[in-house]
Design an enzyme around this catalytic site. Structure first.
Site, PDB file in Angstrom:
ATOM      1  CB  ALA A  16      -1.121  -1.378   1.551  1.00 64.95           C
ATOM      2  N   GLY A  17       0.475   0.184  -0.606  1.00 63.52           N
ATOM      3  CA  GLY A  17       0.666   0.564  -2.006  1.00 63.52           C
ATOM      4  C   GLY A  17       2.111   0.355  -2.439  1.00 63.52           C
ATOM      5  CG  PHE A 116       2.021  -4.723  20.416  1.00 64.27           C
ATOM      6  CD1 PHE A 116       3.264  -4.150  20.588  1.00 64.27           C
ATOM      7  CD2 PHE A 116       1.022  -3.972  19.787  1.00 64.27           C
ATOM      8  CE1 PHE A 116       3.520  -2.862  20.144  1.00 64.27           C
ATOM      9  CE2 PHE A 116       1.272  -2.680  19.347  1.00 64.27           C
ATOM     10  CZ  PHE A 116       2.522  -2.123  19.519  1.00 64.27           C
ATOM     11  CG  ASP A 217     -10.118  10.507  -0.303  1.00 60.39           C
ATOM     12  OD1 ASP A 217     -10.667  10.796   0.774  1.00 60.39           O
ATOM     13  OD2 ASP A 217      -9.273  11.236  -0.858  1.00 60.39           O
ATOM     14  CD  GLN A 236      -8.061  -1.410  17.150  1.00 58.13           C
ATOM     15  OE1 GLN A 236      -7.045  -1.047  16.577  1.00 58.13           O
ATOM     16  NE2 GLN A 236      -8.259  -2.656  17.522  1.00 58.13           N
ATOM     17  CG  HIS A 238      -4.764   2.882  20.369  1.00 60.61           C
ATOM     18  ND1 HIS A 238      -4.277   3.101  21.635  1.00 60.61           N
ATOM     19  CD2 HIS A 238      -3.823   2.132  19.738  1.00 60.61           C
ATOM     20  CE1 HIS A 238      -3.100   2.508  21.753  1.00 60.61           C
ATOM     21  NE2 HIS A 238      -2.810   1.911  20.618  1.00 60.61           N
ATOM     22  CG  LEU A 248      -1.478   5.769  19.027  1.00 66.37           C
ATOM     23  CD1 LEU A 248      -2.918   5.391  19.317  1.00 66.37           C
ATOM     24  CD2 LEU A 248      -0.884   4.854  17.991  1.00 66.37           C
ATOM     25  CB  THR A 250       2.834   3.038  20.539  1.00 64.68           C
ATOM     26  OG1 THR A 250       2.874   1.624  20.335  1.00 64.68           O
ATOM     27  CG2 THR A 250       4.055   3.431  21.348  1.00 64.68           C
ATOM     28  CD  GLU A 251      -1.874  -2.795  22.017  1.00 65.66           C
ATOM     29  OE1 GLU A 251      -2.998  -2.310  21.766  1.00 65.66           O
ATOM     30  OE2 GLU A 251      -1.481  -3.874  21.553  1.00 65.66           O
ATOM     31  NE  ARG A 282      -4.195  -1.419  19.620  1.00 66.90           N
ATOM     32  CZ  ARG A 282      -3.488  -1.128  18.539  1.00 66.90           C
ATOM     33  NH1 ARG A 282      -4.100  -0.862  17.394  1.00 66.90           N
ATOM     34  NH2 ARG A 282      -2.193  -1.095  18.591  1.00 66.90           N
ATOM     35  CG  HIS A 349      -5.829   3.420  16.210  1.00 70.36           C
ATOM     36  ND1 HIS A 349      -4.823   4.346  16.030  1.00 70.36           N
ATOM     37  CD2 HIS A 349      -5.235   2.202  16.115  1.00 70.36           C
ATOM     38  CE1 HIS A 349      -3.672   3.714  15.826  1.00 70.36           C
ATOM     39  NE2 HIS A 349      -3.902   2.419  15.861  1.00 70.36           N
ATOM     40  NE  ARG A 391      -5.135  -2.589  13.197  1.00 69.92           N
ATOM     41  CZ  ARG A 391      -4.081  -2.053  13.815  1.00 69.92           C
ATOM     42  NH1 ARG A 391      -3.049  -2.789  14.154  1.00 69.92           N
ATOM     43  NH2 ARG A 391      -4.066  -0.765  14.117  1.00 69.92           N
ATOM     44  CB  SER A 396      -2.477  -2.567  10.886  1.00 67.18           C
ATOM     45  OG  SER A 396      -2.540  -1.826   9.680  1.00 67.18           O
TER      46      SER A 396
HETATM   47  C1  LIG Z   1      -0.775   6.973  14.837  1.00 66.27           C
HETATM   48  C2  LIG Z   1      -0.890   5.582  14.318  1.00 66.27           C
HETATM   49  C3  LIG Z   1      -0.026   4.589  14.790  1.00 66.27           C
HETATM   50  C4  LIG Z   1      -0.126   3.279  14.307  1.00 66.27           C
HETATM   51  N1  LIG Z   1       0.751   2.332  14.776  1.00 66.27           N
HETATM   52  C5  LIG Z   1       0.687   1.068  14.274  1.00 66.27           C
HETATM   53  C6  LIG Z   1       1.626   0.076  14.691  1.00 66.27           C
HETATM   54  O1  LIG Z   1       2.535   0.326  15.464  1.00 66.27           O
HETATM   55  N2  LIG Z   1       1.500  -1.162  14.182  1.00 66.27           N
HETATM   56  C7  LIG Z   1       0.511  -1.503  13.296  1.00 66.27           C
HETATM   57  O2  LIG Z   1       0.464  -2.648  12.874  1.00 66.27           O
HETATM   58  N3  LIG Z   1      -0.374  -0.562  12.871  1.00 66.27           N
HETATM   59  C8  LIG Z   1      -0.305   0.703  13.341  1.00 66.27           C
HETATM   60  N4  LIG Z   1      -1.212   1.641  12.902  1.00 66.27           N
HETATM   61  C9  LIG Z   1      -2.127   1.303  11.807  1.00 66.27           C
HETATM   62  C10 LIG Z   1      -1.394   1.373  10.479  1.00 66.27           C
HETATM   63  O3  LIG Z   1      -0.367   2.318  10.555  1.00 66.27           O
HETATM   64  C11 LIG Z   1      -2.323   1.742   9.337  1.00 66.27           C
HETATM   65  O4  LIG Z   1      -3.398   0.842   9.319  1.00 66.27           O
HETATM   66  C12 LIG Z   1      -1.567   1.647   8.021  1.00 66.27           C
HETATM   67  O5  LIG Z   1      -0.450   2.472   8.042  1.00 66.27           O
HETATM   68  C13 LIG Z   1      -2.400   1.974   6.798  1.00 66.27           C
HETATM   69  O6  LIG Z   1      -1.546   1.839   5.686  1.00 66.27           O
HETATM   70  P1  LIG Z   1      -2.054   1.937   4.195  1.00 66.27           P
HETATM   71  O7  LIG Z   1      -0.895   1.618   3.331  1.00 66.27           O
HETATM   72  O8  LIG Z   1      -3.275   1.125   4.060  1.00 66.27           O
HETATM   73  O9  LIG Z   1      -2.480   3.454   4.049  1.00 66.27           O
HETATM   74  P2  LIG Z   1      -1.756   4.834   4.446  1.00 66.27           P
HETATM   75  O10 LIG Z   1      -0.399   4.647   4.973  1.00 66.27           O
HETATM   76  O11 LIG Z   1      -2.730   5.588   5.277  1.00 66.27           O
HETATM   77  O12 LIG Z   1      -1.604   5.543   3.048  1.00 66.27           O
HETATM   78  C14 LIG Z   1      -2.722   5.953   2.298  1.00 66.27           C
HETATM   79  C15 LIG Z   1      -2.220   6.503   0.998  1.00 66.27           C
HETATM   80  O13 LIG Z   1      -3.321   6.731   0.139  1.00 66.27           O
HETATM   81  C16 LIG Z   1      -3.182   7.995  -0.464  1.00 66.27           C
HETATM   82  N5  LIG Z   1      -4.536   8.463  -0.798  1.00 66.27           N
HETATM   83  C17 LIG Z   1      -5.648   8.439  -0.030  1.00 66.27           C
HETATM   84  N6  LIG Z   1      -6.690   8.942  -0.717  1.00 66.27           N
HETATM   85  C18 LIG Z   1      -6.234   9.270  -1.943  1.00 66.27           C
HETATM   86  C19 LIG Z   1      -6.828   9.832  -3.100  1.00 66.27           C
HETATM   87  N7  LIG Z   1      -8.101  10.179  -3.143  1.00 66.27           N
HETATM   88  N8  LIG Z   1      -6.040  10.056  -4.177  1.00 66.27           N
HETATM   89  C20 LIG Z   1      -4.718   9.733  -4.156  1.00 66.27           C
HETATM   90  N9  LIG Z   1      -4.111   9.198  -3.082  1.00 66.27           N
HETATM   91  C21 LIG Z   1      -4.866   8.963  -1.995  1.00 66.27           C
HETATM   92  C22 LIG Z   1      -2.463   8.841   0.549  1.00 66.27           C
HETATM   93  O14 LIG Z   1      -1.819   9.916  -0.079  1.00 66.27           O
HETATM   94  C23 LIG Z   1      -1.483   7.825   1.113  1.00 66.27           C
HETATM   95  O15 LIG Z   1      -0.336   7.766   0.322  1.00 66.27           O
HETATM   96  C24 LIG Z   1      -1.120   2.957  13.364  1.00 66.27           C
HETATM   97  C25 LIG Z   1      -1.980   3.936  12.897  1.00 66.27           C
HETATM   98  C26 LIG Z   1      -1.878   5.221  13.382  1.00 66.27           C
HETATM   99  C27 LIG Z   1      -2.873   6.248  12.877  1.00 66.27           C
END
Ligand SMILES: Cc1cc2nc3c(=O)[nH]c(=O)nc-3n(C[C@H](O)[C@H](O)[C@H](O)COP(=O)(O)OP(=O)(O)OC[C@H]3O[C@@H](n4cnc5c(N)ncnc54)[C@H](O)[C@@H]3O)c2cc1C
Length: 585
Positions: A16-17, A116, A217, A236, A238, A248, A250-251, A282, A349, A391, A396
């Site tokens: 996302a970031g 899925f 955080d 959620q 899983h 995990l 995966t599904e 799920r 999850h 979800r 996601s």
């Molecule tokens: C094992 C696993 C498998 C998954 N598989 C799938 C899939 O196949 N398909 C799907 O759609 N979804 C899947 N998901 C869900 C999906 O991956 C997550 O919802 C998604 O990656 C979250 O992305 P994000 O960019 O929001 O945050 P993240 O990728 O979690 O990144 C968070 C970022 O925030 C930073 N951060 C956090 N707190 C602080 C702070 N206080 N100061 C500075 N930096 C901070 C971290 O360093 C990191 O860079 C899966 C999740 C898991 C756990």
């Protein structure tokens, strides 16, 4: 204190970031702060895939995708936001491909798609192949690609900087306070726009698929700044975490043909979701697993898990489509999935709830949708809300890419419009952060960090889990209130300035107890069963009273107050398919 200025500060280097950063780079000066090296973000662990109605495998449409997402959400998702996401999905995938994501392909060269959970054709008729993937490393390849693109576009990175607080001036957000892990120094980052993309919070539960850093955080910092959290009761689980570890599987393993079996070898999902069986959403599959366990059909000496059976898949197919999970089963449980079923149990999850935003990532301050000026959120930390009460798998990654980009675009428009001078930086949040740190280090013989954290993970796992009831949730609220106080009096014995992880974990623990309290209070007050929120004492969905979002605030004394806001049902106004109805699969 050192002050660093960038037009835009993005906190979080997950998908996302980074997607937001790529959108802004080249137009405005943008920096990404991350407590981890960007490539260690949890997005890199995503395995199974990313959904989009590309129609490469069979006929598909964004409308069917929206229908599945809304039904999967148990009708709590905001329908316009879902429409935005599903309509944009095919474009977003092609864009990822053009940025360099090496998707798996069909033999004719088009991007491959797999089934899925909860994704169907023609408004629920049968499972559909809608999820794009790169074997079972989809998040990994997307994260690497976006990181490379960010470097190419000269995004500034501050790796291993942990953000502790927001800076605010005249109510607007205009910076953050961060601690540099390497030196222990506090810095102020001044900006005209701040984005939170800090990911999920699964670490508050004992068994979780989430990475060590997923301590919510962003949610804790929002709460400390009187910003509400939405729909936090929806957590959620899983269905297929590795037994006792929660890692995990995966599904996609079920998408490729794997089936769940109880101790008697029975494919029990045939009873719970006759039409789509193991590919039900799920919430339903996790509940069904626990139902089997409750009725004594769990496997093993403890009768506390079930099996994921991939023995019907050829070894070649497992090696090609599911190489990562094959190695997880082998390494962690000593099971060869081509030969024996994998012991699995549900694992915490994904956070459906989060910081409330509109479809452009702008953070809402209240139930009326007033904006917090200068502040955006995207990804798992945000609640747009496209996932409602549950979800669907592979939605996601799509959410991250679609709404990360939209937040980036909105910030570009915002910066083009507002005056160039940022609001002056107030330093009181830095004082607050310093006080907290000094407080931890001044205490002698305080609480042990590990014991408070373990206590929290136990309460959340036992009382704020898949099945809930009034007694358990009330107890949980009481116990978490005690843990909130204990977390305040943790002592940090490590005095070192470099990589003081004990100190950082003490800070994370404060966020964990606070958002956990919000989860428990929201769950206690929602007296119905919807999506992932399953109340034994209120077994039915109650649209008359509860077709509404929860919104919670944290008070200074640690108490949680709550209110509600309406669900957007705009598609239902013109189309019968989108009107809330009983959810059957
Ligand atoms: C094992 C696993 C498998 C998954 N598989 C799938 C899939 O196949 N398909 C799907 O759609 N979804 C899947 N998901 C869900 C999906 O991956 C997550 O919802 C998604 O990656 C979250 O992305 P994000 O960019 O929001 O945050 P993240 O990728 O979690 O990144 C968070 C970022 O925030 C930073 N951060 C956090 N707190 C602080 C702070 N206080 N100061 C500075 N930096 C901070 C971290 O360093 C990191 O860079 C899966 C999740 C898991 C756990």
């Amino acid at each position: 204190m050192q002050v660093v200025y960038h037009d835009v500060i993005i906190v979080g280097a997950g998908l996302a970031g980074l997607r937001a950063a790529v959108e802004i780079a080249g137009k405005h000066d943008v920096a990404v702060l991350s407590k981890l090296h960007p490539l260690r973000s949890h997005s890199g662990a995503a395995q199974g895939g990313i959904s989009a109605a590309l129609g490469n495998a069979e006929e598909d449409s964004p409308e069917w995708h929206a229908y599945d997402t809304i039904k999967g959400s148990d009708y709590l998702a905001d329908q316009y936001a879902v429409q935005v996401m599903c309509n944009d999905a095919p474009r977003a995938i092609i864009e990822l491909e053009h940025l360099g994501v090496p998707f798996s392909r069909f033999s004719d060269g088009r991007i491959a798609q797999r089934p899925f959970g909860g994704h169907t054709r023609n408004f629920g008729e049968a499972p559909i192949r809608r999820t794009c993937y790169a074997a079972d490393r989809t998040g990994h390849v997307c994260l690497h690609t976006l990181y490379e693109q960010s470097l190419r576009k000269n995004v500034s990175f501050y790796d291993e900087f942990q953000v502790l607080d927001l800076c605010r001036a005249e109510g607007a957000v205009n910076g953050v306070v961060a601690l540099e892990l390497k030196t222990g120094k506090l810095l102020l980052f001044h900006a005209r726009a701040v984005v939170f993309a800090t990911g999920g919070y699964g670490k508050a539960w004992k068994t979780t698929s989430n990475a060590f850093a997923n301590t919510g955080d962003g949610l804790g910092i929002a709460l400390n700044n009187s910003i509400p959290l939405e729909d936090m009761e929806f957590v959620q689980f899983h269905p297929t975490g590795l037994y006792q570890l929660g890692i995990l599987i995966t599904e996609a393993a079920r998408g490729e043909g794997g089936v769940l079996r109880n101790s008697q070898g029975e494919r029990f999902m045939e009873r719970y979701a006759p039409s789509i069986k193991d590919l039900a959403p799920r919430d339903i599959v996790s509940r069904s697993i626990y139902e089997e366990i409750r009725q004594g059909r769990g496997a093993g000496a403890m009768k506390d898990h079930v099996f994921l059976d991939l023995t019907g898949l050829s070894r070649e197919k497992i090696a090609e489509k599911l190489p990562e999970i094959e190695s997880f089963a082998r390494i962690y449980l000593g099971v060869d999935p081509a030969k024996a079923p994998i012991p699995v149990q549900p694992t915490c999850h994904y956070a459906m709830g989060g910081i409330p935003t509109d479809v452009n990532g702008r953070v809402n301050a209240d139930a009326e949708g007033r904006e917090v000026s200068g502040f955006w959120a995207a990804g798992e930390v945000a609640c747009v809300s496209v996932h409602g009460a549950n979800r669907l798998g592979s939605n996601s990654l799509l959410d991250l890419i679609v709404f990360g980009r939209r937040a980036g675009k909105d910030i570009n428009r915002f910066l083009d419009r507002v005056c160039l001078t940022p609001l002056p930086l107030a330093t009181n949040s830095a004082d607050r952060a310093k006080e907290t740190i000094d407080g931890f280090q001044a205490k002698k013989d305080g609480e042990s960090l590990a014991s408070v954290r373990t206590g929290l993970q136990k309460v959340m796992m036992e009382k704020v889990s898949v099945f809930r009831d009034k007694q358990g949730l009330s107890d949980a609220v009481g116990e978490i209130s005690v843990l909130q106080k204990r977390a305040m009096s943790v002592s940090v014995s490590d005095r070192s300035e470099n990589f003081n992880t004990e100190l950082l974990e003490a800070i994370e623990l404060q966020h964990m107890v606070n958002y956990s309290k919000v989860v428990a209070v929201s769950a206690l007050q929602r007296r119905e069963t919807r999506g992932a929120h399953s109340r034994d004492d209120y077994p039915g969905r109650d649209d008359g009273n509860w077709l509404k979002h929860s919104l919670c605030f944290l008070e200074k004394d640690g108490a949680v107050t709550h209110t509600h806001k309406p669900v957007d049902l705009s598609l239902a106004e013109t189309r019968a398919e989108f009107v809330p109805k009983e959810r059957k699969y």
